[in-house]
Design a protein around this motif. Structure first.
Motif, PDB file in Angstrom:
ATOM      1  N   UNK A  51      11.352  14.810 -10.694  1.00 49.63           N
ATOM      2  CA  UNK A  51      10.612  12.936 -10.190  1.00 49.63           C
ATOM      3  C   UNK A  51      11.444  12.996  -9.413  1.00 49.63           C
ATOM      4  N   UNK A  52      10.883  12.488  -8.148  1.00 46.99           N
ATOM      5  CA  UNK A  52      11.836  12.217  -6.963  1.00 46.99           C
ATOM      6  C   UNK A  52      11.107  10.703  -6.094  1.00 46.99           C
ATOM      7  N   UNK A  53      12.737  10.171  -5.175  1.00 50.58           N
ATOM      8  CA  UNK A  53      12.343   9.127  -4.314  1.00 50.58           C
ATOM      9  C   UNK A  53      13.248   8.915  -3.006  1.00 50.58           C
ATOM     10  N   UNK A  54      12.983   8.237  -2.637  1.00 49.77           N
ATOM     11  CA  UNK A  54      13.576   7.748  -0.891  1.00 49.77           C
ATOM     12  C   UNK A  54      14.681   6.610  -0.893  1.00 49.77           C
ATOM     13  N   UNK A  55      15.715   6.819  -0.194  1.00 48.08           N
ATOM     14  CA  UNK A  55      16.421   6.353   0.410  1.00 48.08           C
ATOM     15  C   UNK A  55      15.941   5.137   1.422  1.00 48.08           C
ATOM     16  N   UNK A  56      16.425   4.720   1.719  1.00 50.06           N
ATOM     17  CA  UNK A  56      16.510   3.040   2.245  1.00 50.06           C
ATOM     18  C   UNK A  56      16.032   3.457   4.048  1.00 50.06           C
ATOM     19  N   UNK A  57      16.613   4.825   4.011  1.00 56.07           N
ATOM     20  CA  UNK A  57      16.528   5.188   5.203  1.00 56.07           C
ATOM     21  C   UNK A  57      15.301   6.837   5.102  1.00 56.07           C
ATOM     22  N   UNK A 106      15.016  -3.423  11.976  1.00 56.25           N
ATOM     23  CA  UNK A 106      14.824  -2.143  11.333  1.00 56.25           C
ATOM     24  C   UNK A 106      13.745  -1.999  12.495  1.00 56.25           C
ATOM     25  N   UNK A 107      13.149  -0.390  11.729  1.00 53.33           N
ATOM     26  CA  UNK A 107      12.828   0.313  12.771  1.00 53.33           C
ATOM     27  C   UNK A 107      11.513   1.286  11.782  1.00 53.33           C
ATOM     28  N   UNK A 108      10.780   2.136  12.145  1.00 50.73           N
ATOM     29  CA  UNK A 108       9.673   2.839  11.333  1.00 50.73           C
ATOM     30  C   UNK A 108       9.683   4.027  12.182  1.00 50.73           C
ATOM     31  N   UNK A 109      10.119   4.665  11.249  1.00 53.78           N
ATOM     32  CA  UNK A 109      10.524   6.123  11.810  1.00 53.78           C
ATOM     33  C   UNK A 109       8.931   7.264  12.215  1.00 53.78           C
ATOM     34  N   UNK A 110       9.363   7.698  12.780  1.00 54.83           N
ATOM     35  CA  UNK A 110       7.743   8.914  13.399  1.00 54.83           C
ATOM     36  C   UNK A 110       7.445   9.554  12.193  1.00 54.83           C
ATOM     37  N   UNK A 111       7.504   9.517  10.608  1.00 60.15           N
ATOM     38  CA  UNK A 111       6.447   9.425  10.050  1.00 60.15           C
ATOM     39  C   UNK A 111       5.974   8.228   9.461  1.00 60.15           C
ATOM     40  N   UNK A 137       0.363  -1.099  -0.047  1.00 61.84           N
ATOM     41  CA  UNK A 137      -0.237   0.096  -0.145  1.00 61.84           C
ATOM     42  C   UNK A 137       1.061   1.421  -0.176  1.00 61.84           C
ATOM     43  N   UNK A 138       0.221   2.389   0.237  1.00 55.07           N
ATOM     44  CA  UNK A 138       0.819   4.135   0.478  1.00 55.07           C
ATOM     45  C   UNK A 138       1.470   4.035   1.770  1.00 55.07           C
ATOM     46  N   UNK A 139       2.401   4.541   1.467  1.00 59.35           N
ATOM     47  CA  UNK A 139       3.234   5.219   2.738  1.00 59.35           C
ATOM     48  C   UNK A 139       3.091   6.428   2.811  1.00 59.35           C
ATOM     49  N   UNK A 140       2.168   6.926   3.766  1.00 59.00           N
ATOM     50  CA  UNK A 140       0.922   8.256   3.821  1.00 59.00           C
ATOM     51  C   UNK A 140       2.042   9.425   3.566  1.00 59.00           C
ATOM     52  N   UNK A 141       2.508   9.414   4.869  1.00 57.74           N
ATOM     53  CA  UNK A 141       3.678  10.742   4.716  1.00 57.74           C
ATOM     54  C   UNK A 141       4.747  10.811   4.324  1.00 57.74           C
ATOM     55  N   UNK A 142       5.760  10.029   4.162  1.00 59.10           N
ATOM     56  CA  UNK A 142       6.259   9.870   3.257  1.00 59.10           C
ATOM     57  C   UNK A 142       6.097   9.881   1.930  1.00 59.10           C
ATOM     58  N   UNK A 143       5.013   9.217   0.927  1.00 60.65           N
ATOM     59  CA  UNK A 143       4.793   9.574  -0.303  1.00 60.65           C
ATOM     60  C   UNK A 143       4.176  10.731  -0.256  1.00 60.65           C
ATOM     61  N   UNK A 144       3.340  11.365   0.566  1.00 61.93           N
ATOM     62  CA  UNK A 144       2.870  12.663   0.335  1.00 61.93           C
ATOM     63  C   UNK A 144       3.498  14.001   0.526  1.00 61.93           C
ATOM     64  N   UNK A 160       9.777  15.184   5.819  1.00 59.39           N
ATOM     65  CA  UNK A 160       8.272  14.122   5.338  1.00 59.39           C
ATOM     66  C   UNK A 160       6.935  15.206   6.222  1.00 59.39           C
ATOM     67  N   UNK A 161       7.370  15.778   7.761  1.00 51.88           N
ATOM     68  CA  UNK A 161       5.986  15.822   8.565  1.00 51.88           C
ATOM     69  C   UNK A 161       5.735  17.777   7.921  1.00 51.88           C
ATOM     70  N   UNK A 162       7.068  18.373   8.097  1.00 56.25           N
ATOM     71  CA  UNK A 162       7.401  19.277   7.643  1.00 56.25           C
ATOM     72  C   UNK A 162       7.295  19.989   5.976  1.00 56.25           C
ATOM     73  N   UNK A 163       7.311  18.997   5.330  1.00 55.98           N
ATOM     74  CA  UNK A 163       6.385  19.039   4.189  1.00 55.98           C
ATOM     75  C   UNK A 163       5.005  19.538   4.037  1.00 55.98           C
ATOM     76  N   UNK A 164       4.271  18.502   4.734  1.00 51.78           N
ATOM     77  CA  UNK A 164       2.703  17.975   4.439  1.00 51.78           C
ATOM     78  C   UNK A 164       1.882  19.558   5.745  1.00 51.78           C
ATOM     79  N   UNK A 165       2.953  19.682   6.815  1.00 56.30           N
ATOM     80  CA  UNK A 165       2.617  20.678   7.318  1.00 56.30           C
ATOM     81  C   UNK A 165       2.631  22.099   6.668  1.00 56.30           C
ATOM     82  N   UNK A 166       3.484  22.140   6.261  1.00 59.78           N
ATOM     83  CA  UNK A 166       3.526  23.918   5.103  1.00 59.78           C
ATOM     84  C   UNK A 166       2.401  23.924   4.735  1.00 59.78           C
TER      85      UNK A 166
END
Length: 803
Positions: free
Chosen positions: A379-385, A653-658, A275-282, A717-723
């Motif tokens: 066009x943009x992507x993320x690295x594994x972090x 493995x871990x999940x970040x705050x976003x 599915x979609x990684x909501x905050x990172x993808x947004x 991620x969070x700053x972009x969405x909130x801005x």
């Protein structure tokens, strides 16, 4: 100006990528280095094990021979891996040529002969390794071999070693012939072709690639070249990311390969994300949907500077630095000889760097000319972090020469004093006047206004802008600031960035609530910007002063002078896994820049450089660890946890705050690397046996930088969405820890990013990470280091946290 279409750009991406790949292959063939190509490496990795096995089997037969030929004795004394590698590399380097069998045999036999000759020199003469290293510095095989012959002859004449008994021509050809034939039979890579040459009665036997090999290479290259397009910006809005495999470039009905949302080779990791990684993808969607244009005023000035060899802002010299003539006493005076060779080597190294920068500038200018007059996207992507990256090169995440060429396609008017303030701050920051208060930066810009107007009206004559720290971005600012001053209004398209103060150390200090680290990196409020790099430099000076009476190099460094630039690279990289070795390299790089670019006098003889750099780098290393003691404790704890998890053969493995899933899984790789003296280490041409065992060292060294990067990515991620949601900001020029938008949006962005960091770091992120690892691995981990007393909420009052 050409109005581009997306279909034309798609075609260009494929065509340029194919052309680039084919040029590399053709260049390798012309230089007889096909073994270093992608298909050459694949052939070696695939065929070498079978060939080594065949060599081992034939060695059994050769050992049974009573009266062995010289070549048989020599080959028997060599490891089969080494023999196989040398033969395959020699043959593959001429794979697409038809070479006479006798010539190929001679080349292969000669390669083995010189390998043994070098081994003999190394075993029997203390200068042996130096002779071989000296050969490597020669250009071309003939010059390398001549150096070895002459050097060994001189050493023998001086009685320092026994002369080497060279192979006969018969031995050389026989060794080559037998091993080429064995390669043909055991791998099927080669075939013989009989050709009746003009004027000859009997046909001549040639060696060439077999039909199966040529077909395989053609198929390999066809797929390889299509998988390596030259990714360009798009004129169509990139597709929104909706899943790992859906978004970014619109590749349907094109020859372009599909790019995943996360840059990784771990397909199992990608398939695990549903599915979609909501905050990172947004956040990524908002960044890649920012439209851009080329700043034609800056482009015109850059073209002028490039054509007229004006060395400014990353533009290299158009010509190589000339190596002075060999001195008259070169052969008689050993000291003169050594000095000249060291100087020539330095110039050669700088010329290589200059050539690569010339190529960069040529690509940047080509792309800017192509995009001029068009609106385009990255066009943009993320690295594994979770860090966001533009896919095309030479964009807003590039160096100053790239960033200065770009402006937002959508303008925003400067309406208020606050908007004006941020525009003015951008000018001071890009000039380099950024270690003072914001009010002082605004005042500096006001004082510079007339200069900015003169520059804008004639940038090729008024060259004061070339003295800026970031001259191309500063020039772009001059054009806008001059317009505002002249007309009283401005629809600004200039990206204005707020930079963190070493965001890695900021994050480590916030994680541990370290008041000293947070104060030194501007997380806590200060009257003026704190400068962690200057603090470390001052501490290093104290160490040098303490040993100046007994260490002449410490005294020399104090006279030479240290500043924030001395320690900047080392301190910047400390939280990302700085080692003593890389620290030394950064110090040496700073020193080189001071001498060669700054024109300063050397404080010591070049012969003493190694020891002198060691003295300074040790002082800097000690200073960093004393100033940043609590962040160091935090990094040590990360590594302790990583070691425990890895010892149980479990990934981290871990999940970040976003909500971004990070998966760190570095494996050991068992590389069967062949060492040959004349050819060096086969670091790129090797065959690798996969390992499913996790690398304790790589897991341990990677965990701290990866965790820190994952947290700065989450904050972005969070700053972009909130801005976007709270302030209606829709244009973003973000580079990991540098947040940019229009001047008219900076005040809102400044407040929002502080709120994001407070919300993120008010949580106990260290224990949260610990609990995630314990849940994933069922391993009990140690408690985090002791926390400090700093108040995270004070970030809201810190003017220079990002500024």
């Amino acid at each position: 100006m050409e109005q581009l279409t997306q279909s034309a750009l798609n075609s260009d991406m494929t065509t340029i990528g194919v052309g680039r790949y084919r040029n590399k292959m053709e260049s390798a063939r012309q230089r007889n280095t096909e073994s270093e190509t992608a298909y050459g490496q694949r052939l070696i990795r695939g065929a070498l094990p079978a060939y080594i096995k065949a060599i081992d089997e034939h060695k059994v037969k050769w050992r049974a021979i009573k009266n062995k030929a010289r070549w048989q004795k020599e080959v028997l004394s060599m490891p089969s891996e080494r023999v196989g590698f040398i033969v395959m590399r020699t043959v593959l380097d001429q794979l697409h040529q038809q070479v006479k069998l006798v010539s190929m045999s001679n080349k292969v036999g000669s390669a083995l002969f010189y390998q043994q000759k070098c081994e003999y020199a190394v075993r029997n003469n203390e200068k042996g390794e130096g002779i071989v290293l000296g050969a490597k510095r020669r250009s071309g095989e003939a010059a390398q071999r001549a150096h070895i012959r002459q050097s060994m002859k001189h050493e023998a004449e001086k009685g320092l070693m026994e002369a080497y008994d060279d192979w006969t021509r018969r031995d050389i050809v026989a060794a080559g012939l037998n091993l080429v034939e064995l390669l043909k039979v055991s791998t099927g890579i080669l075939k013989y072709v009989n050709v009746l040459e003009q004027g000859r009665k009997k046909p001549t036997r040639f060696v060439t690639a077999s039909d199966e090999t040529l077909d395989w290479i053609g198929e390999f290259n066809y797929h390889k070249e299509l998988l390596n397009p030259f990714w360009l910006p798009t004129v169509d809005t990139p597709a929104e990311w909706k899943s790992v495999w859906e978004g970014g470039y619109k590749v349907d009905d094109t020859e372009l390969p599909k790019l995943p949302f996360i840059k990784t080779t771990n397909m199992e990791y990608l398939r695990s994300i549903e599915g979609k990684l909501d905050e990172p993808m947004e956040a990524c969607n908002l960044i890649q949907q920012t439209p851009w244009r080329i700043n034609d005023e800056v482009l015109a000035t850059m073209n002028w500077a490039w054509k007229n060899s004006v060395k400014v802002g990353g533009l290299p010299n158009r010509e190589d630095e000339v190596i002075p003539s060999i001195p008259d006493d070169f052969r008689e005076d050993e000291e003169s000889n050594r000095r000249w060779r060291r100087m020539a080597a330095g110039i050669h190294k700088r010329n290589l760097s200059t050539r690569s920068r010339r190529l960069l500038i040529s690509k940047v200018l080509y792309l800017a000319e192509k995009l001029s007059g068009n609106r385009f996207f990255y066009p943009s992507v993320c690295d594994f972090r979770g860090r966001v990256y533009n896919v095309p090169s030479y964009g807003i995440q590039g160096p100053d020469v790239c960033r200065g060429l770009l402006k937002f396609a959508r303008p925003r008017r400067i309406k208020t004093d606050i908007d004006y303030k941020w525009l003015a701050i951008q000018g001071a920051n890009t000039w380099g006047y950024d270690k003072v208060t914001l009010d002082q930066r605004v005042q500096w810009a006001d004082d510079f206004a007339k200069d900015a107007q003169r520059i804008a009206s004639n940038p090729t004559k008024e060259l004061i802008w070339t003295e800026a720290d970031d001259p191309w971005q500063f020039l772009s600012w001059c054009f806008e600031f001059a317009e505002l001053k002249q007309t009283g209004k401005l629809d600004s398209c200039l990206p204005v960035n707020m930079d963190a103060t070493n965001n890695g150390l900021q994050i480590l200090s916030m994680l541990t609530r370290d008041p000293y680290g947070m104060q030194a990196t501007n997380v806590l409020p200060t009257d003026k910007p704190a400068d962690i790099y200057a603090v470390v430099a001052q501490q290093a000076e104290l160490i040098l002063k303490g040993q100046a009476d007994t260490c002449p190099f410490s005294k020399a460094w104090l006279a030479f002078g240290l500043n924030r630039k001395t320690t900047k690279r080392s301190v910047m990289c400390y939280s990302y896994g700085l080692t003593a070795y890389s620290n030394r390299a950064y110090i040496d790089q700073w020193y080189s820049e001071q001498i060669h670019d700054g024109g300063r006098t050397k404080p010591f003889d070049e012969d003493d450089r190694y020891i002198a750099i060691a003295v300074l780098s040790k002082a800097v290393w000690s200073s960093i660890e004393s100033v940043l003691s609590r962040p160091k404790q935090c990094m040590d704890w990360f590594q302790d946890c990583a070691s425990l998890v890895t010892s149980a053969e479990k990934p981290i493995s871990w999940v970040t705050p976003s909500g971004f899933p990070v998966h760190q899984e570095y494996f050991n790789y068992q590389s069967n690397q062949v060492k040959t003296w004349i050819s060096g280490h086969a670091t790129h041409v090797k065959y690798v046996e996969d390992s499913d065992k996790l690398s304790s060292r790589r897991q341990k060294n990677g965990v701290s930088p990866n965790l820190v990067h994952s947290l700065d990515a989450a904050a972005l991620h969070k700053t972009v969405i909130k801005a976007n949601e709270d302030a209606g900001i829709y244009d973003f020029a973000f580079i990991h820890d540098s947040y940019g938008t229009h001047a008219a949006g900076c005040e809102d962005m400044s407040k929002i990013l502080r709120k994001v960091f407070i919300e993120m770091f008010s949580v106990d992120l260290l224990r949260d990470w610990k609990h995630q690892l314990e849940h994933n691995t069922q391993i009990v981990l140690p408690e985090p280091p002791e926390y400090g007393t700093a108040d995270i909420s004070q970030i809201s009052n810190s003017t220079y946290f990002f500024s």
